[in-house]
Write an enzyme that holds these catalytic residues in place. Structure first.
Site, PDB file in Angstrom:
ATOM      1  N   ASP A 157     -90.548  28.347  41.065  1.00  0.00           N
ATOM      2  CA  ASP A 157     -90.836  28.348  39.672  1.00  0.00           C
ATOM      3  C   ASP A 157     -91.094  26.897  38.470  1.00  0.00           C
ATOM      4  OD1 ASP A 157     -91.524  29.895  37.281  1.00  0.00           O
ATOM      5  OD2 ASP A 157     -89.719  30.726  36.929  1.00  0.00           O
ATOM      6  N   GLU A 193     -94.664  23.140  37.163  1.00  0.00           N
ATOM      7  CA  GLU A 193     -96.263  22.430  36.744  1.00  0.00           C
ATOM      8  C   GLU A 193     -95.767  21.042  37.007  1.00  0.00           C
ATOM      9  OE1 GLU A 193     -94.754  24.941  35.663  1.00  0.00           O
ATOM     10  OE2 GLU A 193     -95.924  26.876  36.372  1.00  0.00           O
ATOM     11  N   ASP A 227     -96.933  34.562  34.025  1.00  0.00           N
ATOM     12  CA  ASP A 227     -96.531  35.605  32.605  1.00  0.00           C
ATOM     13  C   ASP A 227     -96.995  36.471  31.636  1.00  0.00           C
ATOM     14  OD1 ASP A 227     -93.820  34.054  33.572  1.00  0.00           O
ATOM     15  OD2 ASP A 227     -93.374  33.064  32.594  1.00  0.00           O
TER      16      ASP A 227
HETATM   17  O1  MIG Z   1     -89.144  29.595  31.310  1.00  0.00           O
HETATM   18  O2  MIG Z   1     -86.954  32.385  35.961  1.00  0.00           O
HETATM   19  O3  MIG Z   1     -93.159  33.271  35.424  1.00  0.00           O
HETATM   20  O4  MIG Z   1     -91.553  35.402  36.595  1.00  0.00           O
HETATM   21  O5  MIG Z   1     -88.445  35.525  35.712  1.00  0.00           O
HETATM   22  C1  MIG Z   1     -89.142  31.279  31.856  1.00  0.00           C
HETATM   23  C2  MIG Z   1     -87.065  33.404  34.732  1.00  0.00           C
HETATM   24  C3  MIG Z   1     -88.836  30.449  33.875  1.00  0.00           C
HETATM   25  C4  MIG Z   1     -90.434  32.502  34.494  1.00  0.00           C
HETATM   26  C5  MIG Z   1     -91.484  32.590  35.929  1.00  0.00           C
HETATM   27  C6  MIG Z   1     -90.835  34.332  35.501  1.00  0.00           C
HETATM   28  C7  MIG Z   1     -89.584  34.322  36.048  1.00  0.00           C
HETATM   29  C8  MIG Z   1     -88.793  33.132  34.643  1.00  0.00           C
HETATM   30  N1  MIG Z   1     -88.899  32.291  34.141  1.00  0.00           N
END
Ligand code: MIG
Length: 814
Positions: free
Chosen positions: A393, A396, A472
């Site tokens: 996660d 980017e 999201d």
């Molecule tokens: O700023 O880890 O897209 O699936 O639950 C949010 C917490 C960070 C974004 C991800 C989401 C995840 C969440 N993350």
């Protein structure tokens, strides 16, 4: 600035099939890599480090096949010609790509260079679809839109029209009756594709404009039909990795499972309902203060014991790994990274800082091979505790910012395998190379298992290392509907595995929206329920009846589909073909953003509006039949060509969505997961779905089919054909490829089903053959009579199955 006038041309240099054109202020290189694949590069500018190109390529051109061409001069222009393609370079730098014989595929203006940036316009033919570009909140056809490629967290909740999203890919797949074309721009700098004014202009010819912030302006152009384009493109950029079979099962996730007791409650809950569950995901809360590669000992005192415990019911744990590393002098990952110079720096060589969940954070520089290797070594912390899959996660990369671009500053330095560069070039590659490091880490840590990584970001060629989920998504009907085009767009861009958070990430879906989202996702490559912190939980038992039982039935149905999904996964790793395809994948005019093909054999039309409404389905060519019992046979005929496609309307009660099988298909399903009385048909008396089904013996860890069944839908010639590919579900052992051919399926006749097996993986001993639209009176397998009950034959492994006394039946479903 334009290239100026052509001054000099060199042919055959430095490679066969290559010509270089020297203009006053620019240099153009045209290289044929194959008859149907040509690379065109405009310089000057820094050459890309070939991160997206598969294999160890020495030298500047990855030669699929060094290709001799003819070079001619005509009317002052230069013509480079293979048997499939003809490129005409004019003295002013305009380029024309045509088929031999002259049919125009694409014309491109001479590019303009402004500082380090490039701008070029190119033609769009009347009615040409412009698809691809990775993850987009747009229609499958991007015409009329302006698309920016700059991987970005759109901030907690997205829906149709939002962009840029997390995962742009500079691949454009264009379709047209005169010939389909794929263009891959090997340039990771910020890009904009402007596809003209209005979607309604798509019927006219038009002009598109592409801009890149730097680099050389390089694109690979491939011709052929769409399946061939994706095949060639994934030959060039790498085939999709074959994931372990369990990754194709159902995953349950939620931002907020707090501790091991929460995880046990999930697996117990599934077991109590007799429901299979392939994975539970642990979001950021499992870590110690959001420090990557740590596990909070208060919440998970013995993660190894927990993974062993859940394995007993066939479930694995997947843990999140974020990109940012907490800046903390008492944290070993940070200290090592700092001391070994593993992190990105600013223009002055100081640590580049961002802000993520753990607070001030450093960002590993994945363009440095040493960093990739160092980071790869870290996954052991998790795999040693039995963690089976990884969720990437914030790659980017995202640095939380109130204002401006939520990422690292453009001036941030990257290693680029020694060549050096900045974040303008490194940004879009960040997720891709994090996935590469992760994949190599999992391979190294557990060499006898296939890595499984699902990643929010990436770039061209990420299919070699990771799956994607669409981030999201807002919990709305519009956002749910958007997922069809978004996932199709990713598949056309070479990423065959994606899916969305079931129910949407950032809201509270009502029961109907959740159920419809699940019904759609059961047919998508990645099938996971996930949600933001603080919203009501979405485990199956959290819903009221009849939703609860319908949710359960649809999760079971996912397991029914596994043999077919796994066959498609094997095929994807051979040809790049996405699992989810637009209706026009194999040609034809049938076009909609509301339905998709799963492989060649199934057409799925999710319900994307409240109240069970959905538009009629424009059928691709062939005859299509509802797979559900009671729907009757021969739902519709599609011609798929010319005008007047058949539109078919199918019933959409709450318990099902339209799913049609293509006549002429044999589809492998696991009937060990079938619900007694057919798929979740509501019982006429109680209004409830029937309970039960053979679920008591649970899900095996390898997810092997419990009762493999070949479902046959013969066409009007009485013929059906299909493939089933199977293996141990993980690791690198033998594979079995089944070729099934069913012939002579006519009422009153005798049909034969032949089953050819290739490869060393053993076939199941007991299996089932199911006829759709027909019943048989007698069945003989390799000379021995076997029991037949209407349309169902239970049989041992055979080579030839003869079915006698065939009769028409209607309304028999899977
Ligand atoms: O700023 O880890 O897209 O699936 O639950 C949010 C917490 C960070 C974004 C991800 C989401 C995840 C969440 N993350």
């Amino acid at each position: 600035m334009s290239p100026g006038r052509l001054q000099r041309v060199e042919v055959w240099s430095p490679l066969p099939g290559t010509a270089q054109f020297h203009f006053e202020r620019a240099r153009l290189e045209v290289s044929f890599l194959a008859d149907d694949t040509v690379r065109v590069s405009w310089g000057p500018g820094p050459e890309p480090v070939p991160y997206a190109i598969a294999g160890d390529i020495a030298g500047p051109v990855p030669v699929v096949q060094a290709h001799p061409i003819d070079v001619l001069r005509a009317d002052g222009a230069w013509v480079l010609r293979s048997v499939a393609l003809e490129i005409t370079v004019s003295p002013d730098g305009t380029l024309r790509t045509a088929r031999p014989g002259g049919t125009l595929l694409r014309s491109e203006s001479a590019p303009a260079r402004r500082g380090a940036a490039w701008e070029q316009s190119f033609s769009m033919r009347a009615g040409e679809r412009m698809c691809g570009l990775g993850e987009q909140a747009l229609a499958i056809d991007r015409r009329g839109a302006t698309v920016t490629l700059w991987n970005t967290d759109p901030g907690g909740s997205w829906g149709p029209g939002k962009g840029p999203l997390y995962l742009g890919i500079p691949v454009v797949v264009s379709t047209h009756d005169d010939g389909d074309v794929l263009s891959f721009y090997e340039n990771s700098t910020r890009a904009t594709f402007d596809f003209g004014q209005q979607p309604s202009d798509a019927g006219k010819s038009g002009t598109a404009t592409v801009r890149f912030a730097g680099g050389v302006l390089r694109r690979y152009l491939i011709t052929g039909d769409v399946p061939h384009l994706v095949d060639r493109y994934t030959e060039l950029t790498g085939r999709p990795a074959l994931a372990p079979r369990w990754a194709l099962g159902y995953h349950q996730s939620r931002w907020g499972y707090r501790n091991d007791a929460d995880v046990r409650a999930i697996t117990d809950g599934f077991a109590n309902l007799g429901l299979p569950l392939s994975a539970v995901h642990l979001d950021i809360d499992y870590m110690r203060g959001f420090r990557v590669f740590t596990v909070d000992p208060d919440k998970f005192p013995d993660l190894g014991a927990l993974t062993t415990e859940v394995a007993a019911v066939g479930t694995r744990l997947v843990t999140i790994v974020d990109a940012g590393v907490k800046i903390d002098p008492d944290y070993d990952v940070f200290c090592e990274g700092r001391d070994q110079h593993r992190f990105c720096t600013d223009a002055h060589g100081h640590l580049a800082e961002g802000v993520v969940w753990p607070g001030r954070s450093a960002f590993p520089d994945f363009t440095d091979p040493g960093t990739r290797s160092w980071w790869a070594g870290k996954y052991r912390t998790l795999t040693d505790a039995g963690v089976a899959g990884i969720w990437h996660d914030m790659n980017e990369p995202t640095s939380i910012a109130l204002l401006g671009d939520p990422t690292l500053p453009i001036s941030t330095r990257h290693h680029f395998d020694g060549r050096g560069g900045d974040h303008a070039e490194g940004h879009n590659l960040y997720g891709l190379l994090m996935n590469r490091a992760g994949y190599e880490g999992l391979q190294r840590a557990v060499p006898d298992r296939r890595p499984f990584i699902v990643s929010r970001s990436g770039w061209a060629s990420m299919q070699r290392w990771a799956w994607n989920w669409t981030g999201d998504v807002a919990s709305t009907w519009e956002s749910m509907r958007q997922q069809v085009a978004t996932v199709i767009g990713l598949g056309l861009s070479g990423v065959p595995y994606s899916g969305s958070d079931i129910g949407g990430f950032s809201g509270i879906p009502d029961d109907e929206l959740y159920l419809r989202w699940l019904q759609m996702s059961v047919f998508m490559p990645y099938c996971r329920t996930h949600s933001v912190r603080g919203v009501p939980p979405r485990e199956p038992w959290c819903f009221a009846e009849p939703t609860r039982q319908l949710v359960a039935a649809w999760i079971r149905f996912r397991y029914r589909l596994l043999p077919y999904l796994y066959t498609l996964a094997h095929q994807a790793s051979e040809t790049g073909a996405p699992l989810i395809r637009p209706l026009w994948w194999s040609g034809g005019d049938s076009d909609t953003d509301d339905a998709f093909l799963l492989g060649d054999a199934l057409l799925v039309a999710p319900v994307t509006e409240a109240g069970g409404r959905r538009p009629a389905v424009p059928l691709p060519s062939g005859r299509w039949t509802s797979i559900w019992a009671g729907d009757g046979d021969g739902v519709g005929e599609g011609d798929g060509v010319g005008e007047g496609n058949d539109q078919v309307s199918v019933l959409t009660p709450l318990d099902r969505i339209p799913v049609l099988a293509r006549a002429g298909s044999v589809i492998p399903l696991d009937d060990g997961w079938s619900d007694r009385g057919g798929l979740c048909r509501l019982d006429g008396d109680t209004g409830r779905p029937p309970l039960g089904g053979p679920t008591s013996d649970g899900l095996s860890l390898d997810h092997a089919p419990r009762h493999l069944a070949f479902h046959c839908w013969p066409d009007e010639e009485g013929v059906a054909a299909g493939v089933c590919i199977d293996d141990a579900g993980d690791g690198h052992g033998p594979v079995r490829r089944d070729t099934l051919r069913f012939e002579g399926a006519h009422p009153g006749g005798t049909a034969t089903l032949t089953w050819e097996r290739a490869g060393d993986f053993a076939a199941p001993i007991a299996l089932r053959v199911v006829l759709h639209g027909l019943s048989a009176a007698r069945a003989v397998a390799d000379g021995v009579e076997v029991p037949v009950s209407g349309s169902v034959v239970d049989v041992a492994t055979f080579s030839e199955l003869t079915l006698e006394g065939l009769r028409d039946v209607t309304g028999f479903g899977v």
